[in-house]
Motif scaffolding. Structure first.
Motif, short mmCIF file in Angstrom:
data_model
loop_
_atom_site.label_atom_id
_atom_site.label_comp_id
_atom_site.label_asym_id
_atom_site.label_seq_id
_atom_site.Cartn_x
_atom_site.Cartn_y
_atom_site.Cartn_z
N LEU A 225 0.80 -1.22 0.00
CA LEU A 225 0.00 0.00 0.00
C LEU A 225 0.84 1.28 0.00
CD1 LEU A 225 -2.78 1.33 0.02
CD2 LEU A 225 -2.85 1.00 2.51
N PRO A 226 1.95 1.37 0.77
CA PRO A 226 2.72 2.62 0.72
C PRO A 226 3.19 2.98 -0.69
CG PRO A 226 3.39 1.36 2.63
CD PRO A 226 2.48 0.47 1.82
N GLY A 227 3.68 2.02 -1.44
CA GLY A 227 4.12 2.30 -2.81
C GLY A 227 2.97 2.79 -3.68
N GLY A 228 1.80 2.20 -3.50
CA GLY A 228 0.63 2.65 -4.25
C GLY A 228 0.21 4.06 -3.87
N LEU A 229 0.29 4.37 -2.59
CA LEU A 229 -0.06 5.72 -2.14
C LEU A 229 0.95 6.75 -2.66
CD1 LEU A 229 -1.18 4.92 1.51
CD2 LEU A 229 -2.63 5.81 -0.34
N TRP A 230 2.22 6.38 -2.68
CA TRP A 230 3.24 7.30 -3.20
C TRP A 230 3.06 7.48 -4.71
CZ3 TRP A 230 7.36 4.37 0.02
CH2 TRP A 230 7.28 4.80 1.34
N SER A 231 2.70 6.42 -5.39
CA SER A 231 2.41 6.51 -6.82
C SER A 231 1.24 7.46 -7.07
CB SER A 231 2.10 5.10 -7.36
OG SER A 231 1.78 5.12 -8.71
N LEU A 232 0.19 7.31 -6.27
CA LEU A 232 -0.97 8.19 -6.37
C LEU A 232 -0.60 9.64 -6.06
CD1 LEU A 232 -4.04 8.71 -6.62
CD2 LEU A 232 -4.20 8.12 -4.18
N SER A 233 0.22 9.84 -5.03
CA SER A 233 0.64 11.18 -4.64
C SER A 233 1.36 11.88 -5.80
CB SER A 233 1.56 11.11 -3.42
OG SER A 233 2.04 12.39 -3.09
N TYR A 234 2.31 11.19 -6.40
CA TYR A 234 3.04 11.76 -7.53
C TYR A 234 2.09 12.07 -8.69
CZ TYR A 234 5.48 12.05 -11.89
OH TYR A 234 5.89 12.46 -13.13
N LEU A 235 1.22 11.11 -8.99
CA LEU A 235 0.30 11.26 -10.10
C LEU A 235 -0.56 12.51 -9.94
CD1 LEU A 235 -1.63 8.35 -11.61
CD2 LEU A 235 -2.85 10.39 -11.00
N LEU A 236 -1.11 12.72 -8.76
CA LEU A 236 -1.96 13.89 -8.51
C LEU A 236 -1.16 15.18 -8.59
CD1 LEU A 236 -4.08 12.48 -5.55
CD2 LEU A 236 -4.90 13.00 -7.86
N LEU A 237 0.04 15.18 -8.02
CA LEU A 237 0.89 16.37 -8.08
C LEU A 237 1.29 16.68 -9.52
CD1 LEU A 237 2.38 18.59 -6.54
CD2 LEU A 237 4.31 17.01 -6.32
N ALA A 238 1.68 15.65 -10.27
CA ALA A 238 2.06 15.87 -11.66
C ALA A 238 0.89 16.41 -12.47
CB ALA A 238 2.56 14.56 -12.28
N ASP A 239 -0.30 15.92 -12.17
CA ASP A 239 -1.49 16.40 -12.90
C ASP A 239 -1.73 17.88 -12.63
OD1 ASP A 239 -3.73 15.68 -14.66
OD2 ASP A 239 -4.96 16.20 -12.93
N VAL A 240 -1.50 18.31 -11.40
CA VAL A 240 -1.67 19.73 -11.07
C VAL A 240 -0.58 20.57 -11.75
CG1 VAL A 240 -1.54 21.45 -9.21
CG2 VAL A 240 -2.89 19.38 -8.90
N LEU A 241 0.65 20.13 -11.62
CA LEU A 241 1.77 20.91 -12.16
C LEU A 241 1.74 20.97 -13.69
CD1 LEU A 241 4.66 19.73 -9.84
CD2 LEU A 241 3.33 21.84 -9.69
N CYS A 242 1.13 19.98 -14.32
CA CYS A 242 1.09 19.91 -15.78
C CYS A 242 -0.28 20.26 -16.34
CB CYS A 242 1.49 18.51 -16.24
SG CYS A 242 3.14 18.04 -15.74
N SER A 243 -1.12 20.88 -15.53
CA SER A 243 -2.51 21.10 -15.92
C SER A 243 -2.68 21.97 -17.17
CB SER A 243 -3.31 21.70 -14.76
OG SER A 243 -2.80 22.98 -14.43
N ARG A 244 -1.71 22.76 -17.50
CA ARG A 244 -1.83 23.60 -18.69
C ARG A 244 -1.35 22.90 -19.96
NH1 ARG A 244 -3.51 28.52 -17.05
NH2 ARG A 244 -2.94 29.17 -14.97
N LEU A 245 -0.80 21.72 -19.81
CA LEU A 245 -0.33 20.95 -20.96
C LEU A 245 -1.49 20.19 -21.59
CD1 LEU A 245 2.97 19.52 -19.45
CD2 LEU A 245 2.70 21.54 -20.90
N SER A 246 -1.25 19.66 -22.74
CA SER A 246 -2.27 18.85 -23.42
C SER A 246 -2.57 17.61 -22.57
CB SER A 246 -1.79 18.43 -24.80
OG SER A 246 -0.74 17.48 -24.68
#
Length: 146
Positions: free
Chosen positions: A66-87
């Motif tokens: 579960l920790p690896g999955g939560l860290w994967s989710l954490s990165y995914l959400l952060l990347a989505d925010v930081l890249c929100s202006r991209l295609s």
């Protein structure tokens, strides 16, 4: 900041902290994390946390995968925010970097190309958040999430 963006950032932080807490509370003290904690003066805090919140009753998958999955989710959400202006294509690609690397590390462990223990559950936990994310973006490709 828009509410949806704030919600993703909050969820990212919570997933990061939750994964870290499970790791601290339930993983063996022989891991590098605990050696680092000793060196920076966090041994007492970690020991107190482990004594007051034991995870002995938790299933093995919750402590080890579960920790690896939560860290994967954490990165995914952060990347989505930081890249929100991209295609959408670029955002989906960048959000998949860490889940892909986590899954790749499991495959490499399976073939002995990377030290560690191969675990199908780890593989599932690394990839599931990304697969859900991908399904959402494929279902709603024009939905702008800024």
């Amino acid at each position: 900041m828009r509410p949806y963006k704030q919600m993703r950032l909050t969820a990212s932080a919570l997933a990061l902290v939750a994964g870290g807490m499970i790791y601290i509370l339930g993983r063996p003290r022989t891991l590098l994390l605990f050696w680092v904690a000793d060196r920076i003066g966090l041994r007492r805090a970690f020991n107190t946390l482990r004594a007051t919140h034991p995870l002995e009753e938790w299933p093995e998958w919750a402590v080890y995968s579960l920790p690896g999955g939560l860290w994967s989710l954490s990165y995914l959400l952060l990347a989505d925010v930081l890249c929100s202006r991209l295609s959408t294509a670029m955002r989906v690609s960048l959000a998949g970097v860490i889940p892909f690397l986590g899954a790749l590390s499991e495959v490499f462990q399976r073939f002995g190309w990377l030290p560690g223990t191969y675990d199908q559950t780890d593989l599932l936990f690394y990839l599931t958040p990304y697969l859900i994310y991908l399904c959402i973006h494929l279902s709603y490709p024009t939905y702008k999430k800024t």
